[in-house]
Design an enzyme around this catalytic site. Sequence first.
Site, PDB file in Angstrom:
ATOM      1  CB  SER A 127      -0.901   0.019   1.240  1.00 32.01           C
ATOM      2  OG  SER A 127      -1.555   1.264   1.381  1.00 32.01           O
ATOM      3  CE1 TYR A 133      -4.757  -2.269   4.751  1.00 32.79           C
ATOM      4  CE2 TYR A 133      -3.750  -0.106   4.474  1.00 32.79           C
ATOM      5  CZ  TYR A 133      -4.341  -1.227   3.935  1.00 32.79           C
ATOM      6  OH  TYR A 133      -4.508  -1.330   2.569  1.00 32.79           O
TER       7      TYR A 133
END
Length: 263
Positions: free
Chosen positions: A156, A169
Amino acid sequence: MTPRPDHGEHSYRGSGKLAGKAALITGADSGIGRAVAIAYAREGADVLISYLDEHEDAEETRRWVEEAGRRAVVVPGDVAEPAHCRALVARAVEEFGRLDVLVNNAAFQMSHETIEEIPDEEWDRTLAINLSAFFHLVKAAVPHLKPGASIIGSSSVNSDNPKPQLLPYDVTKAGIANMTAALAQLLGPKGIRANSVAPGPIWTPLIPSTMPEDEVASFGAQTPLGRAGQPAELAPVYVLLASDDGSFVSGARVAVTGGTPIL
């Protein structure tokens, strides 16, 4: 979801880049995983669709894979459990007789304004789903992978530009980027490639289900392109990394961020 995400159902056109290959994709019931499954099938691959418990969504992905003329094996279960990760690999090899592509895409996130709000159990579960599962899947898969096989992790933009409200995350996505770089070096002598894809804001069910409503309304507006991406816009990158077109691409992290740079 409004608008509905575009997984390439009516736009992706294959050209045989993955003919005869077999792929295992986690989190393949919706979002990026569904888009990758559709693209892989239209490129000629059979697909094992791993998902948690979203049965209707998984069946929809199955339908698109089978409409492309490829085999779809649908397997529910929790990748936070190491035994389930091993079972997924075993099932893929049993069903297809081979495994050529492993895509670690399943992910979990929740938004919190302070570290004190993050339950210990949520921290552990986020790491188990997003990062530890990758380790267990790769460890189980490597004995079955032959030269030319491909391992792909979904990282990401948050790995380089961590959003403080998504602390657990962020950590896992940085770990995936690091793990794939290490795997590329570790498995290179076996002819196995490892890469990661770093999406920016992508319009998937994970967004409205885990983020505050006001953030969802403006999701993606901060990118240089001024919008969120669609899952279908990532699929060609996953195809490249899985196919012989990417035969000398290993240890890379490909940014699909709408213009936001990664380090």
